[in-house]
Design an enzyme around this catalytic site. Sequence first.
Site, PDB file in Angstrom:
ATOM      1  N   ARG A   1       0.986  -0.979  -0.209  1.00 47.65           N
ATOM      2  CA  ARG A   1       0.147  -0.316   0.326  1.00 47.65           C
ATOM      3  C   ARG A   1       0.567   1.173  -0.587  1.00 47.65           C
ATOM      4  O   ARG A   1       0.392   2.316   0.561  1.00 47.65           O
ATOM      5  CB  ARG A   1      -1.315  -0.024   1.435  1.00 47.65           C
ATOM      6  CG  ARG A   1      -2.394  -1.383   1.292  1.00 47.65           C
ATOM      7  CD  ARG A   1      -3.076  -0.867   1.470  1.00 47.65           C
ATOM      8  NE  ARG A   1      -3.994  -1.766   2.189  1.00 47.65           N
ATOM      9  CZ  ARG A   1      -4.559  -2.523   3.895  1.00 47.65           C
ATOM     10  NH1 ARG A   1      -3.698  -1.768   4.700  1.00 47.65           N
ATOM     11  NH2 ARG A   1      -5.028  -3.551   3.982  1.00 47.65           N
TER      12      ARG A   1
ATOM     13  N   ARG B   1      -4.199   6.258   0.190  1.00 52.90           N
ATOM     14  CA  ARG B   1      -4.424   7.552   1.806  1.00 52.90           C
ATOM     15  C   ARG B   1      -3.475   8.038   2.381  1.00 52.90           C
ATOM     16  O   ARG B   1      -4.362   8.921   2.464  1.00 52.90           O
ATOM     17  CB  ARG B   1      -5.671   6.814   2.107  1.00 52.90           C
ATOM     18  CG  ARG B   1      -7.192   6.307   1.864  1.00 52.90           C
ATOM     19  CD  ARG B   1      -8.347   5.960   2.029  1.00 52.90           C
ATOM     20  NE  ARG B   1      -7.965   4.546   2.972  1.00 52.90           N
ATOM     21  CZ  ARG B   1      -8.734   3.928   3.913  1.00 52.90           C
ATOM     22  NH1 ARG B   1      -9.896   4.548   4.315  1.00 52.90           N
ATOM     23  NH2 ARG B   1      -7.994   3.171   3.928  1.00 52.90           N
TER      24      ARG B   1
ATOM     25  N   ARG C   1      -8.082  10.523  -5.461  1.00 50.67           N
ATOM     26  CA  ARG C   1      -9.221  10.360  -5.441  1.00 50.67           C
ATOM     27  C   ARG C   1     -11.022  10.720  -4.823  1.00 50.67           C
ATOM     28  O   ARG C   1     -11.910  10.184  -5.452  1.00 50.67           O
ATOM     29  CB  ARG C   1      -9.637   9.273  -4.086  1.00 50.67           C
ATOM     30  CG  ARG C   1      -8.571   7.654  -3.710  1.00 50.67           C
ATOM     31  CD  ARG C   1      -9.378   6.709  -4.897  1.00 50.67           C
ATOM     32  NE  ARG C   1     -10.962   6.762  -4.542  1.00 50.67           N
ATOM     33  CZ  ARG C   1     -11.113   5.974  -3.244  1.00 50.67           C
ATOM     34  NH1 ARG C   1     -10.688   5.218  -2.530  1.00 50.67           N
ATOM     35  NH2 ARG C   1     -12.981   6.246  -2.791  1.00 50.67           N
TER      36      ARG C   1
ATOM     37  N   ASP D   1      -6.298  -3.999  -7.685  1.00 46.34           N
ATOM     38  CA  ASP D   1      -7.020  -4.661  -6.471  1.00 46.34           C
ATOM     39  C   ASP D   1      -6.532  -5.836  -6.564  1.00 46.34           C
ATOM     40  O   ASP D   1      -7.032  -6.150  -7.270  1.00 46.34           O
ATOM     41  CB  ASP D   1      -8.272  -3.954  -5.870  1.00 46.34           C
ATOM     42  CG  ASP D   1      -8.995  -4.491  -5.125  1.00 46.34           C
ATOM     43  OD1 ASP D   1      -8.245  -3.692  -3.806  1.00 46.34           O
ATOM     44  OD2 ASP D   1      -9.854  -4.590  -4.862  1.00 46.34           O
TER      45      ASP D   1
ATOM     46  N   TYR E   1     -13.492 -14.265  -0.077  1.00 49.50           N
ATOM     47  CA  TYR E   1     -14.221 -13.194  -0.332  1.00 49.50           C
ATOM     48  C   TYR E   1     -15.056 -13.633  -0.894  1.00 49.50           C
ATOM     49  O   TYR E   1     -16.984 -12.804  -0.959  1.00 49.50           O
ATOM     50  CB  TYR E   1     -13.554 -12.413  -1.332  1.00 49.50           C
ATOM     51  CG  TYR E   1     -12.870 -10.902  -0.498  1.00 49.50           C
ATOM     52  CD1 TYR E   1     -13.365 -10.265  -0.172  1.00 49.50           C
ATOM     53  CD2 TYR E   1     -11.505 -11.268  -0.821  1.00 49.50           C
ATOM     54  CE1 TYR E   1     -12.195  -8.765   1.090  1.00 49.50           C
ATOM     55  CE2 TYR E   1     -10.294 -10.323  -0.182  1.00 49.50           C
ATOM     56  CZ  TYR E   1     -11.696  -9.298   0.481  1.00 49.50           C
ATOM     57  OH  TYR E   1     -10.153  -8.132   1.623  1.00 49.50           O
TER      58      TYR E   1
END
Length: 345
Positions: A27, A31, A40, A76, A153
Amino acid sequence: MDDLKNSPFLKACRREKTSVTPVWLMRQAGRYMKEYRAVREKVSFLDLCKNPELCAEVAVTAQERIGADAAILFSDLLPILEPLGFGLEYSAGHGPIITGRMESQTDVDQMPEADVDGGLSYVYEAVRRTRKHLKPEIPLIGFAGAPFTLAAYILEGKSSRVFEKAKHFMISHPSAWHALLEKITRALIPYINGQIRAGADAIQIFDSWIGCLTGEEYRQYVLPHSQAVIRGIHKGVPVIHFGTGTGPFLKIFREAGGDVIGVDSKISLDQAWDEIGRDVAIQGNLDPMLLCGPTAELKAHVKEILGQAGGNPGHIFNLGHGIVPQTPVDNVIRLIDLVHELSSR
């Protein structure tokens, strides 16, 4: 290719001697960076993943901003679920939402064989554009989710801490479980190889949720499928096999394959390396939360991990998981500098 020959990251993947310990971070484009947040503000997460030029911008900006020894494709784990017949959206504050029925062997049988070249062409284009914009000496890491994590998932329909639905399906419907993972595996192999053809210099397989299993469950229900994926990847491209919570069964996890085994921060690096064997490279394993604390504490832990590696070839410095959003970007830059300074040889 000649520019990459002396890449510390790729040399470490091959367990060759390097002048410094290479470092990149999971990552590293995320963010915590104002540049990422600015992007974003304009697009949703899924729209960003499907925009190759923006993916390239985010990945390259992050690598150059922090000075990492490798870039990782911005994407992703979950877009591959769409060509497998599932709905995918990302809810603000709640993460991914996966829709589609998966309760029986019939549901597995009705899953389509994924057309990854058609359905995920935007990922390959993101690889091409990122590789084009990166400095030629900086490797690009492509990636995919491991069969277990993707199946979990699908069965949970979202993120989970315990994966009760996935484990219940696995234990109660073993034939359907194995059929599901086989179908996922048949999609993953061409998907990963497509990234390599597009320009990825290494691949990381993320088994992010595998730690919810015991070692015997891993061996019985997962190992053959992870092995099949890794064996199907084009030879000559380093594969990093990463899982969280694998400390209790690292030896079995290593059996799945990989040139580099990625470990989390719940086990010391030297113990993990002894478990997997010194004939394979290792990646890890600073606690991500240490990036939110004082520099002195960060430096002490970097020294400790480098000391556990002992300067042996084949260590890639990374976190035990991804950078958390509240991390100051200056701390990330400081970490990269510290690893390079303290490991210089």
